[in-house]
Write a protein that holds these residues in place. Structure first.
Motif, PDB file in Angstrom:
ATOM      1  N   ASP A 329      55.299  26.597  51.196  1.00  0.00           N
ATOM      2  CA  ASP A 329      54.247  25.703  51.664  1.00  0.00           C
ATOM      3  C   ASP A 329      54.840  24.407  52.211  1.00  0.00           C
ATOM      4  O   ASP A 329      54.445  23.926  53.285  1.00  0.00           O
ATOM      5  N   ASN A 332      56.810  24.973  55.443  1.00  0.00           N
ATOM      6  CA  ASN A 332      55.880  25.101  56.576  1.00  0.00           C
ATOM      7  C   ASN A 332      55.462  23.726  57.084  1.00  0.00           C
ATOM      8  O   ASN A 332      55.414  23.477  58.292  1.00  0.00           O
ATOM      9  N   ASP A 333      55.160  22.837  56.157  1.00  0.00           N
ATOM     10  CA  ASP A 333      54.737  21.485  56.524  1.00  0.00           C
ATOM     11  C   ASP A 333      55.869  20.733  57.223  1.00  0.00           C
ATOM     12  O   ASP A 333      55.642  20.042  58.228  1.00  0.00           O
ATOM     13  N   GLU A 335      58.275  22.026  58.958  1.00  0.00           N
ATOM     14  CA  GLU A 335      58.463  22.591  60.297  1.00  0.00           C
ATOM     15  C   GLU A 335      57.400  22.085  61.271  1.00  0.00           C
ATOM     16  O   GLU A 335      57.686  21.841  62.451  1.00  0.00           O
ATOM     17  N   LYS A 336      56.173  21.898  60.794  1.00  0.00           N
ATOM     18  CA  LYS A 336      55.119  21.359  61.661  1.00  0.00           C
ATOM     19  C   LYS A 336      55.445  19.932  62.075  1.00  0.00           C
ATOM     20  O   LYS A 336      55.283  19.545  63.235  1.00  0.00           O
ATOM     21  N   THR A 349      63.829  25.883  61.710  1.00  0.00           N
ATOM     22  CA  THR A 349      63.263  26.426  60.483  1.00  0.00           C
ATOM     23  C   THR A 349      64.217  26.166  59.337  1.00  0.00           C
ATOM     24  O   THR A 349      65.436  26.070  59.523  1.00  0.00           O
ATOM     25  N   LYS A 351      63.383  28.031  56.468  1.00  0.00           N
ATOM     26  CA  LYS A 351      63.068  29.164  55.591  1.00  0.00           C
ATOM     27  C   LYS A 351      64.272  30.068  55.355  1.00  0.00           C
ATOM     28  O   LYS A 351      64.337  30.772  54.340  1.00  0.00           O
TER      29      LYS A 351
END
Length: 763
Positions: A329, A332-333, A335-336, A349, A351
């Motif tokens: 989670d 993801n934030d 990366e945004k 990324t 990940k």
């Protein structure tokens, strides 16, 4: 962890907070048995007393500050001294220390870095300064060890000029503000707000100063709670912190965008001065029995957990435990947010760093003014003792902040402990903080106890398709991660002992290597110049009218000075205004330099007596449109140049070159919704650029549009609150309004004269 009061507050006897509400007067009288006015209580802060002692205006609302000492490093002092020389400098009027901790490696550009160092040494001799050779100390550690003093004020040309923990109010500014001090002028500001930082409790084992600092930054940066204000650290929790711990929090206050910082002092700080052979510099500082603060931050130190600031800003904070528990989670934030910071220029990324449910780190760095302190490195050694970083990707570099610190780590065995683990010890150098040392591999992830983690600040080049990223952490958790061979680990999971080591300062290192003129100038000394050290080009006074082309449009929420003028490899060119200008906005908008140079041709032609339209044919149509409404406008009373728009430019470094490079390329203005820091706005003004403000919302222009500002000189002279400009496009003109914000009379005159150099020549 950290709580922010929604109002001002009174602090009574240093231990009780009374919010500034309807009941404040009653509560104050009950505690003090007397009526207390807010205005009298404002004078009770430590900061007010120090500012009052250094103010020369006689008006505490409009300060004109003279500092006690100045300090610069080797990517700022050449430009500062060149500016001061062009303005009539004959002697340094106050102690000025020139350190060499940024271009120390002499790795880029041939001889030019060492030429800068020799320039500094000869200027210290000629003008009566202090010269600290490369690898001896980073700028702020030397200042702590040898310059700070209770109740004193120091101005530095580096944004992390912060010595508040030692009772010294210090500020980081662009070079022109130091030039003013060298010319016996003043630092002019409105009285800043003072925000109390009230500490209670004590940190748990494994929690270090960077953890506390990141918790504060994460809480206050976005709201601007302390922007351009002074943070004053008080409360019973201060006594639980060592001098090094306080220093480690204090240096990071820069990342909150505050103006300066100051702490109450006690026996711990007295001992610091005694250890460094400067006991006479200690001064006990405490707020008065009643002191009023414009805001109040409360921190229970015992609740602070090991923190991490994820890419690409020190305010992007989480606890390490929170990150490990919510990896996908949070990633993801991240990366945004990265997509905004990087403009989608390269894929990004994190990940792929997750393996078997754990986050794997590629590199650790403990360095500089934030991480390279004695206690941080000793704690890291204790945590890593008996462990090995292994022979895979993970690496660890440690940079003690000064040679005296390095010497003591050798004597007490901590250096040997670290070396045995596979870590590398290096000399005092700021490179990892700004991208000139330990640049990681492409797509690598580095954890650093340093000051910033902006995009590309670790040395990668976005324009070359490279991306690496940095997270900020405390040395203790970096060591715990290193002991775990790169698995992200908070230091609170370490179950061994973190010792308390006695520090012994060896003054002979500096006595044997540092040149100190003792304030005596020797005019006979010839300054050493190299082929890269250039004078500032001539700059014109503000004309009656301006035609500007928008040559860059940036809509990021915040634009850093790293994006305006990159750090790292460009540092070697900061002694060459024209050479450095070629890098302006190169990471953010590579088209900028070419566009700026095109419109600059028109101004160069005008100054030489020619017709601007011959040099830049696009102006013919623009001037024709303008003349339909303003017949008196012509190339003899109108200047031509460029401007940029950014939502909130200037976060981060104090480097004046973020503004001066635009000026060198013909920039006359910035247009912004807000300026991220006072120091960037001051840099614009000191280089003769208009710091226009425009309301948030739809812009009346786009990139490459032409803007016309009639009567701009008169507007500045007459202190117009609003200025009308026009977008000139497709044969028509559309009006819009800008403001300049508060300007002192001196700042207005600097803009009118074209820059600080011109202003002083006119004087």
């Amino acid at each position: 962890m950290v709580q922010v009061l929604g109002s001002g507050a009174y602090l009574v006897n240093g231990v009780e907070i009374i919010p500034d509400d309807e009941q404040a007067g009653v509560a104050l009288k009950a505690k003090t048995d007397r009526e207390i006015s807010k205005e009298s209580a404002r004078k009770g802060t430590i900061a007010y007393g120090i500012l009052e002692e250094h103010n020369t205006s006689g008006n505490m609302g409009k300060l004109r500050i003279k500092f006690d000492k100045l300090t610069s490093h080797d990517i700022t002092f050449v430009g500062i001294i060149q500016t001061a020389r062009a303005s009539g400098l004959t002697k340094f009027p106050i102690p000025y220390v020139l350190t060499n901790c940024h271009n120390s490696l002499c790795a880029v550009g041939g001889t030019i870095n060492e030429d800068d160092h020799m320039f500094g040494l000869t200027c210290a001799k000629k003008y009566g300064g202090v010269y600290v050779p490369p690898h001896q100390a980073v700028i702020h550690q030397f200042a702590r060890e040898m310059l700070a003093g209770g109740g004193k004020m120091i101005l530095g040309s580096d944004s992390h000029t912060r010595y508040g923990a030692l009772g010294t109010m210090a500020m980081g500014e662009g070079g022109p503000e130091l030039v003013k001090q060298l010319l016996s002028q003043t630092y002019d500001i409105n009285m800043p707000g003072i925000v109390g930082v009230y500490l209670t409790g004590e940190p748990k084992k494994g929690v270090g100063p960077q953890d506390v600092a990141l918790a504060i930054i994460g809480e206050v940066f976005a709201s601007g709670y302390v922007k351009n204000k002074v943070m004053e650290f008080v409360g019973p929790g201060v006594a639980s912190l060592s001098a090094d711990f306080r220093i480690g929090i204090d240096v990071m206050t820069t990342e909150t965008t505050c103006l300066s910082s100051i702490w109450k002092t006690d026996e711990t700080i007295k001992e610091f001065y005694e250890i460094h052979g400067r006991s006479e510099e200690y001064k006990e500082l405490n707020p008065a029995d009643v002191a009023y603060y414009d805001g109040m931050i409360t921190i229970d130190l015992g609740t602070i957990e090991p923190m991490i600031a994820m890419p690409f800003h020190p305010s992007n904070t989480y606890t390490i435990a929170e990150l490990n528990a919510n990896l996908m989670d949070i990633l993801n934030d991240v990366e945004k947010k990265a997509a905004v910071s990087l403009d989608g220029a390269v894929p990004y990324t994190l990940k792929d760093k997750v393996r078997n449910g754990r986050f794997m780190v590629d590199q650790g760095i403990i360095a500089g003014c934030a991480g390279g302190g004695f206690e941080n490195i000793c704690a890291a050694a204790d945590i890593m003792k008996g462990s090995y970083i292994g022979s895979d990707e993970f690496t660890l570099s440690v940079y003690p902040a000064s040679m005296p610190v390095y010497m003591e780590l050798i004597k007490n065995g901590c250096a040997a402990t670290l070396l045995e683990t596979g870590a590398v010890l290096k000399t005092a150098f700021c490179g990892p903080c700004f991208g000139a040392g330990d640049t990681p591999a492409n797509n690598a992830f580095s954890i650093r106890h340093s000051t910033r983690n902006f995009p590309n600040r670790e040395g990668s080049k976005l324009q070359s398709g490279q991306i690496a990223s940095v997270a900020l952490m405390d040395a203790r958790s970096i060591a715990a991660t290193a002991a775990n061979k790169g698995v992200l680990t908070p230091a609170t999971e370490f179950d061994g002992t973190i010792g308390k080591y006695k520090y012994h300062f060896d003054a002979n290192i500096y006595k044997n290597r540092v040149f100190d003129s003792q304030g005596v100038a020797d005019p006979s000394v010839e300054i050493h110049f190299g082929p890269n050290i250039k004078d500032w080009p001539a700059m014109e006074a503000l004309p009656e009218n301006l035609v500007l082309q928008v040559v860059s449009e940036i809509h990021d929420p915040v634009t850093t000075t790293d994006e305006l003028i990159p750090s790292g490899e460009t540092s070697s060119y900061r002694s060459n205004p024209l050479g450095l200008a070629e890098f302006t906005l190169s990471r953010k908008d590579p088209a900028y330099v070419g566009l700026a140079k095109e419109i600059q041709k028109a101004e160069k032609e005008r100054v030489q007596g020619g017709h601007p339209c011959q040099a830049f044919p696009y102006l013919k149509e623009v001037m024709g449109t303008i003349k339909e409404q303003f017949a008196e406008v012509n190339h003899t009373n109108t200047g031509f140049g460029s401007t940029i728009f950014a939502v909130k430019p200037g976060d981060g470094s104090a480097r004046e070159q973020a503004a001066s490079c635009q000026k060198v390329l013909g920039g006359w203005a910035n247009i912004a919704n807000e300026y991220a820091t006072k120091r960037y706005r001051s840099n614009l003004i000191n280089w003769g650029m208009l710091p226009f403000l425009i309301p948030e919302g739809e812009l009346p222009f786009t990139n490459k549009d032409f803007l016309f500002f009639p009567g701009i000189r008169s507007a500045v002279e007459e202190k117009a609150e609003e200025i009308t400009g026009y977008t000139v496009k497709n044969g028509s003109m559309k009006a819009f309004t800008v403001r300049l914000g508060d300007l002192t009379d001196e700042e207005r005159q600097i803009i009118l004269d074209g820059c600080l150099i011109n202003y002083n020549r006119v004087k």
